[in-house]
Design an enzyme around this catalytic site. Structure first.
Site, PDB file in Angstrom:
ATOM      1  N   ASN A   9       0.882  -1.096   0.001  1.00  0.00           N
ATOM      2  CA  ASN A   9       0.142  -0.074   0.028  1.00  0.00           C
ATOM      3  C   ASN A   9       0.846   1.310   0.061  1.00  0.00           C
ATOM      4  OD1 ASN A   9      -1.748   2.063   0.665  1.00  0.00           O
ATOM      5  ND2 ASN A   9      -2.280   1.304   2.813  1.00  0.00           N
ATOM      6  N   TRP A  10       0.893   1.665  -1.110  1.00  0.00           N
ATOM      7  CA  TRP A  10       1.755   2.920  -1.283  1.00  0.00           C
ATOM      8  C   TRP A  10       1.428   4.308  -0.472  1.00  0.00           C
ATOM      9  CZ3 TRP A  10       3.877   2.580  -7.084  1.00  0.00           C
ATOM     10  CH2 TRP A  10       4.800   1.319  -7.187  1.00  0.00           C
ATOM     11  N   LYS A  11       0.130   4.261  -0.222  1.00  0.00           N
ATOM     12  CA  LYS A  11      -0.601   5.266   0.358  1.00  0.00           C
ATOM     13  C   LYS A  11      -0.281   6.464  -0.509  1.00  0.00           C
ATOM     14  CE  LYS A  11      -0.194   3.253   4.755  1.00  0.00           C
ATOM     15  NZ  LYS A  11      -0.016   3.253   6.230  1.00  0.00           N
ATOM     16  N   HIS A  96      -9.543   0.735   4.825  1.00  0.00           N
ATOM     17  CA  HIS A  96      -8.137   0.921   5.541  1.00  0.00           C
ATOM     18  C   HIS A  96      -8.394   2.149   6.584  1.00  0.00           C
ATOM     19  CE1 HIS A  96      -4.246   2.457   6.453  1.00  0.00           C
ATOM     20  NE2 HIS A  96      -3.768   1.346   5.985  1.00  0.00           N
ATOM     21  N   GLU A  98      -7.037   4.325   7.881  1.00  0.00           N
ATOM     22  CA  GLU A  98      -6.452   5.855   7.561  1.00  0.00           C
ATOM     23  C   GLU A  98      -8.062   6.445   6.943  1.00  0.00           C
ATOM     24  OE1 GLU A  98      -2.928   5.681   5.717  1.00  0.00           O
ATOM     25  OE2 GLU A  98      -2.029   5.073   7.370  1.00  0.00           O
ATOM     26  N   GLU A 168      -5.192  -5.245  10.619  1.00  0.00           N
ATOM     27  CA  GLU A 168      -4.131  -3.932  10.939  1.00  0.00           C
ATOM     28  C   GLU A 168      -4.616  -3.384  12.275  1.00  0.00           C
ATOM     29  OE1 GLU A 168      -2.302  -2.873   6.913  1.00  0.00           O
ATOM     30  OE2 GLU A 168      -4.205  -1.930   6.679  1.00  0.00           O
ATOM     31  N   GLY A 174       2.278   2.188  10.634  1.00  0.00           N
ATOM     32  CA  GLY A 174       3.413   3.360  10.537  1.00  0.00           C
ATOM     33  C   GLY A 174       4.121   3.748  11.917  1.00  0.00           C
ATOM     34  N   SER A 214       3.676  -2.151  10.295  1.00  0.00           N
ATOM     35  CA  SER A 214       5.054  -2.065  10.714  1.00  0.00           C
ATOM     36  C   SER A 214       5.806  -3.276  10.190  1.00  0.00           C
ATOM     37  CB  SER A 214       5.206  -1.655  11.959  1.00  0.00           C
ATOM     38  OG  SER A 214       4.749  -0.368  12.331  1.00  0.00           O
ATOM     39  N   GLY A 235       2.753  -0.865   4.234  1.00  0.00           N
ATOM     40  CA  GLY A 235       2.977   0.397   3.935  1.00  0.00           C
ATOM     41  C   GLY A 235       4.396   0.936   3.608  1.00  0.00           C
ATOM     42  N   GLY A 236       4.939   1.447   4.680  1.00  0.00           N
ATOM     43  CA  GLY A 236       6.073   2.068   4.570  1.00  0.00           C
ATOM     44  C   GLY A 236       7.318   1.244   3.844  1.00  0.00           C
TER      45      GLY A 236
HETATM   46  P1  PGA Z   1       2.842   0.345   7.502  1.00  0.00           P
HETATM   47  O1  PGA Z   1       1.450   0.559   6.910  1.00  0.00           O
HETATM   48  O2  PGA Z   1       3.591  -0.915   6.869  1.00  0.00           O
HETATM   49  O3  PGA Z   1       3.858   1.541   7.159  1.00  0.00           O
HETATM   50  O4  PGA Z   1       2.701   0.120   9.144  1.00  0.00           O
HETATM   51  C1  PGA Z   1       0.651  -0.660   6.625  1.00  0.00           C
HETATM   52  C2  PGA Z   1      -0.855   0.022   6.340  1.00  0.00           C
HETATM   53  O5  PGA Z   1      -1.247   0.937   6.434  1.00  0.00           O
HETATM   54  O6  PGA Z   1      -1.376  -0.934   5.431  1.00  0.00           O
END
Ligand code: PGA
Length: 256
Positions: A9-11, A96, A98, A168, A174, A214, A235-236
């Site tokens: 997930n590149w956000k 998600h 967010e 998640e 994050g 993470s 994500g990251g």
């Molecule tokens: P993260 O994000 O790996 O940066 O913690 C995961 C996600 O939000 O899907």
């Protein structure tokens, strides 16, 4: 045996040229891992088409990070399932945390998006997970159960089997503070139990469950070794080719 699935997930990261370069670095090595694992890249909307073109024929899939349930019309700013398919997506992330926390995504909206995605032939990755406060007050299982029930309401068993659920925990996203493998496995068990009650044991055993929050190359094995965990939503660490490939190979090696 469920097939492993790692999604990135590149956000809100990567311009078109940067996204194409990252997709190229991943897909050019795909032959080495693609037999053991589904790999899905989820760029921002603007880069979806270019990334899909870059990974075409490599076996790497492309997904979007959100979608709207209506097919077309006066919905300024929204993107439909058909548009995502047209741009080369086969997957879509829905719900998600967010989006739930910042953009008013409710279980009802997640459900509508899931149904629209399935009807359009998109495979949904449904995100669920509790906040830190909910974990501390002991309601994590109940929160996740409710999110799963909300997302899958009115979805047939056949369609449900094709979905992926990403567990998640919000406090792990994050933050560098991943869940333990054991806790992730236990919540994956809660998700399977919820699906078994909604459908049948067969459906609950077919749905693939990812852990997210993470994840990095160094901790992927801990999650991959859990019997109920079939992959990760990253994500990251999905923004760097070497890290993302490290996660994919850790997944494959652990399930061997
Ligand atoms: P993260 O994000 O790996 O940066 O913690 C995961 C996600 O939000 O899907």
């Amino acid at each position: 045996m469920r097939r492993s699935i790692i999604a990135g997930n590149w956000k809100m990261n990567k311009t078109i040229p940067d996204g194409v370069a990252l997709a190229g670095a991943l897909s050019d090595d795909a032959a080495e891992f693609i037999d053991g694992c589904d790999v899905v890249l989820c760029p921002p909307f603007t880069a979806v088409k270019a990334v899909a073109d870059r990974v075409a024929e490599s076996g790497v899939d492309v997904g979007a990070q959100d979608v709207f349930w209506e097919a077309s019309g006066a919905f300024t700013g929204e993107v439909s399932c058909e548009m995502l398919v047209d741009a080369g997506c086969s997957w879509v992330i829905i719900g998600h945390s967010e989006r739930r926390a910042m953009f008013g995504e409710t279980d009802d909206k997640v459900n509508k998006k899931m149904k629209a995605a399935i009807a359009a032939g998109l495979k949904p990755i449904i995100c669920v997970g509790e906040t830190l406060a909910q974990r501390e007050e002991g309601s994590a299982d109940e929160v996740v159960r409710r999110q799963v029930e909300g997302a899958f309401a009115g979805v047939s068993g056949d369609d449900a089997s094709k979905a992926v659920v990403a567990y998640e925990p919000v406090w792990a996203i994050g933050t560098g503070r991943a869940s333990t493998g054991e806790d992730a496995n236990s919540m994956a068990g809660v998700i399977r139990d919820t699906l078994a009650k909604l459908y049948s044991g067969d459906v609950s055993e077919a749905v693939r469950i990812q852990y997210g929050g993470s994840v990095k190359p160094g901790n992927m094995a801990e999650f991959a070794q859990q019997p109920e965990v079939d992959g990760a939503l990253v994500g990251g660490a999905s923004l760097k080719a070497a890290d993302f490939i490290g996660i994919i190979t850790a997944m494959i090696d652990s399930k061997k």
